[in-house]
Motif scaffolding. Structure first.
Motif, PDB file in Angstrom:
ATOM      1  N   ASP A 102      83.076  -1.302  30.683  1.00 18.22           N
ATOM      2  CA  ASP A 102      84.322  -0.547  30.860  1.00 18.22           C
ATOM      3  C   ASP A 102      84.450   0.028  32.271  1.00 18.22           C
ATOM      4  N   GLY A 103      83.471  -0.267  33.125  1.00 17.04           N
ATOM      5  CA  GLY A 103      83.532   0.220  34.500  1.00 17.04           C
ATOM      6  C   GLY A 103      83.102   1.667  34.658  1.00 17.04           C
ATOM      7  N   LEU A 104      82.491   2.244  33.634  1.00 20.85           N
ATOM      8  CA  LEU A 104      82.035   3.632  33.687  1.00 20.85           C
ATOM      9  C   LEU A 104      80.558   3.635  34.100  1.00 20.85           C
ATOM     10  N   TYR A 105      80.319   3.382  35.368  1.00 20.19           N
ATOM     11  CA  TYR A 105      78.965   3.149  35.853  1.00 20.19           C
ATOM     12  C   TYR A 105      78.092   4.405  35.848  1.00 20.19           C
ATOM     13  N   GLU A 106      78.645   5.539  36.199  1.00 17.89           N
ATOM     14  CA  GLU A 106      77.871   6.780  36.187  1.00 17.89           C
ATOM     15  C   GLU A 106      77.421   7.114  34.770  1.00 17.89           C
ATOM     16  N   GLU A 107      78.334   6.955  33.804  1.00 17.63           N
ATOM     17  CA  GLU A 107      77.996   7.236  32.408  1.00 17.63           C
ATOM     18  C   GLU A 107      76.950   6.235  31.890  1.00 17.63           C
ATOM     19  N   ALA A 108      77.094   4.996  32.327  1.00 11.85           N
ATOM     20  CA  ALA A 108      76.122   3.975  31.929  1.00 11.85           C
ATOM     21  C   ALA A 108      74.734   4.303  32.477  1.00 11.85           C
ATOM     22  N   ALA A 137      70.082  -0.795  38.296  1.00 15.11           N
ATOM     23  CA  ALA A 137      70.280  -1.426  39.606  1.00 15.11           C
ATOM     24  C   ALA A 137      71.671  -2.047  39.689  1.00 15.11           C
ATOM     25  N   ALA A 138      72.123  -2.669  38.592  1.00 16.50           N
ATOM     26  CA  ALA A 138      73.461  -3.271  38.569  1.00 16.50           C
ATOM     27  C   ALA A 138      74.536  -2.193  38.735  1.00 16.50           C
ATOM     28  N   CYS A 139      74.318  -1.044  38.107  1.00 15.01           N
ATOM     29  CA  CYS A 139      75.271   0.067  38.252  1.00 15.01           C
ATOM     30  C   CYS A 139      75.342   0.534  39.702  1.00 15.01           C
ATOM     31  N   PHE A 140      74.190   0.687  40.339  1.00 16.92           N
ATOM     32  CA  PHE A 140      74.169   1.150  41.731  1.00 16.92           C
ATOM     33  C   PHE A 140      74.809   0.122  42.660  1.00 16.92           C
ATOM     34  N   THR A 141      74.664  -1.153  42.328  1.00 17.44           N
ATOM     35  CA  THR A 141      75.323  -2.196  43.126  1.00 17.44           C
ATOM     36  C   THR A 141      76.833  -2.022  43.057  1.00 17.44           C
ATOM     37  N   LYS A 142      77.344  -1.778  41.870  1.00 12.55           N
ATOM     38  CA  LYS A 142      78.784  -1.565  41.695  1.00 12.55           C
ATOM     39  C   LYS A 142      79.256  -0.316  42.436  1.00 12.55           C
ATOM     40  N   THR A 149      69.729   0.511  44.447  1.00 13.13           N
ATOM     41  CA  THR A 149      69.568  -0.771  43.753  1.00 13.13           C
ATOM     42  C   THR A 149      68.179  -1.338  44.001  1.00 13.13           C
ATOM     43  N   ILE A 150      67.748  -1.291  45.247  1.00 10.81           N
ATOM     44  CA  ILE A 150      66.423  -1.815  45.602  1.00 10.81           C
ATOM     45  C   ILE A 150      65.328  -1.049  44.872  1.00 10.81           C
ATOM     46  N   LYS A 151      65.452   0.273  44.818  1.00 10.54           N
ATOM     47  CA  LYS A 151      64.438   1.096  44.144  1.00 10.54           C
ATOM     48  C   LYS A 151      64.333   0.753  42.657  1.00 10.54           C
ATOM     49  N   GLU A 152      65.491   0.618  42.003  1.00 13.92           N
ATOM     50  CA  GLU A 152      65.471   0.334  40.558  1.00 13.92           C
ATOM     51  C   GLU A 152      64.939  -1.073  40.282  1.00 13.92           C
ATOM     52  N   CYS A 153      65.293  -2.035  41.120  1.00 14.01           N
ATOM     53  CA  CYS A 153      64.772  -3.399  40.943  1.00 14.01           C
ATOM     54  C   CYS A 153      63.265  -3.427  41.143  1.00 14.01           C
ATOM     55  N   THR A 154      62.787  -2.648  42.096  1.00 17.24           N
ATOM     56  CA  THR A 154      61.346  -2.588  42.341  1.00 17.24           C
ATOM     57  C   THR A 154      60.619  -2.037  41.115  1.00 17.24           C
ATOM     58  N   ARG A 169      68.949  -9.468  42.237  1.00 13.64           N
ATOM     59  CA  ARG A 169      69.696  -8.251  42.594  1.00 13.64           C
ATOM     60  C   ARG A 169      69.087  -7.552  43.804  1.00 13.64           C
ATOM     61  N   ARG A 170      67.755  -7.519  43.866  1.00 12.99           N
ATOM     62  CA  ARG A 170      67.129  -6.870  45.015  1.00 12.99           C
ATOM     63  C   ARG A 170      67.382  -7.664  46.291  1.00 12.99           C
ATOM     64  N   ALA A 171      67.319  -8.990  46.190  1.00  9.28           N
ATOM     65  CA  ALA A 171      67.582  -9.832  47.361  1.00  9.28           C
ATOM     66  C   ALA A 171      69.015  -9.644  47.854  1.00  9.28           C
ATOM     67  N   GLU A 172      69.957  -9.556  46.929  1.00  8.16           N
ATOM     68  CA  GLU A 172      71.363  -9.351  47.315  1.00  8.16           C
ATOM     69  C   GLU A 172      71.553  -7.994  47.992  1.00  8.16           C
ATOM     70  N   ALA A 173      70.856  -6.966  47.476  1.00 10.43           N
ATOM     71  CA  ALA A 173      70.957  -5.639  48.091  1.00 10.43           C
ATOM     72  C   ALA A 173      70.345  -5.652  49.492  1.00 10.43           C
ATOM     73  N   HIS A 174      69.217  -6.351  49.650  1.00 15.14           N
ATOM     74  CA  HIS A 174      68.607  -6.474  50.980  1.00 15.14           C
ATOM     75  C   HIS A 174      69.546  -7.187  51.951  1.00 15.14           C
ATOM     76  N   GLU A 175      70.189  -8.219  51.456  1.00 11.01           N
ATOM     77  CA  GLU A 175      71.115  -8.966  52.320  1.00 11.01           C
ATOM     78  C   GLU A 175      72.263  -8.089  52.794  1.00 11.01           C
ATOM     79  N   LYS A 176      72.818  -7.277  51.895  1.00 11.81           N
ATOM     80  CA  LYS A 176      73.932  -6.396  52.268  1.00 11.81           C
ATOM     81  C   LYS A 176      73.503  -5.352  53.308  1.00 11.81           C
ATOM     82  N   LEU A 177      72.226  -4.966  53.250  1.00  6.53           N
ATOM     83  CA  LEU A 177      71.701  -4.004  54.223  1.00  6.53           C
ATOM     84  C   LEU A 177      71.124  -4.697  55.464  1.00  6.53           C
TER      85      LEU A 177
END
Length: 261
Positions: A102-108, A137-142, A149-154, A169-177
């Motif tokens: 439902d897009g409620l990432y903080e609640e999730a 990690a998926a929530c933090f990505t959103k 995201t990196i911390k949660e994936c680790t 997910r961690r690789a994608e977060a690294h790429e964005k950074l």
């Protein structure tokens, strides 16, 4: 405990008052009890002994029944408690998934955290905990929080080192950074686990030149900083790093520094 009193014998030299001694009879100072008195005394003693035994027996029976009752009390089954906690953790995870959709990432995030807390001390909870960390990690990505995201994936990978989704997910977060080297490392690990993983293969091919370019740029920046530091020191003597030149020996491949004006 029932105590038995000791009956004292009449004092020496004292005669009975129950009956007078016959004339001419001299008492020796002691009396002999009749058979009826002896039987009565024995019966009384036996009854007191029986009471003592019965009292002790009753006390012993009471203790036995108490111990038996305590033994019959059902013990807490740790396995059942663990199963119940896992079920509660899974319910929280399912609620978190619904909130995520439902897009409620903080609640999730809160629901996944609740699941992690409930399952924290259960030995068999490794799988659900790794999933909850990956879902966080998926929530933090959103939410655009790639460091989180990196911390949660680790954390998820510490529980399950072969968790491909967490590696992606961690690789994608690294790429964005622009952590290209780290992203390549994660994608390479994925290819080791699953050689047919197309996304990992494409990402490695795409990121290698970017990683090389960033490495060269970082090298140039480092050399520039070293030159600035060198010039600040050599400037006191009217020199600069440009007065020094590195020369490579073609025979040995080693370098030497030569001074030039």
């Amino acid at each position: 405990m029932v105590s038995i009193e000791q009956v004292e014998s009449p004092a020496a030299g004292k005669t009975s008052t129950a009956a007078e001694a016959p004339s001419g009879y001299v008492s020796d100072g002691y009396e002999t009890a009749s058979d009826s008195e002896l039987n009565g005394a024995e019966n009384g003693s036996n009854r007191e002994s029986e009471n003592t035994i019965n009292t002790a027996s009753s006390s012993s029976d009471g203790d036995f029944l108490k111990e038996k009752t305590q033994e019959q009390q059902p013990e807490v089954n740790q396995e059942q408690l663990n199963e119940k906690a896992l079920a509660q953790a899974n319910d929280a995870k399912v609620e978190g998934n619904a909130l995520f959709k439902d897009g409620l990432y903080e609640e999730a995030l809160s629901k996944y955290e609740l699941a992690l807390q409930v399952a924290a001390d259960i030995p068999s909870s490794t799988e659900i905990r790794s999933i909850c960390h990956a879902n966080r990690a998926a929530c933090f990505t959103k939410l655009g929080k790639h460091e989180e995201t990196i911390k949660e994936c680790t954390k998820a990978l510490e529980l399950n080192p072969t968790y491909i989704k967490a590696l992606v997910r961690r690789a994608e977060a690294h790429e964005k950074l622009e952590h290209f080297e780290e992203a390549i490392t994660d994608m390479t690990k994925i290819l080791e686990l699953e050689p047919s993983h197309d996304q990992a293969r494409r990402t490695v091919i795409l990121l290698k030149p970017l990683a090389d370019e960033k490495r060269e740029k970082m090298k140039e920046e480092m050399i520039g900083k070293l030159k600035e530091m060198g010039n600040s020191i050599l400037g006191r003597f009217g020199m600069s790093v440009d007065n020094f030149k590195t020369v490579k020996d073609p025979n040995t491949g080693s370098y030497s520094v030569q001074f030039q004006k």
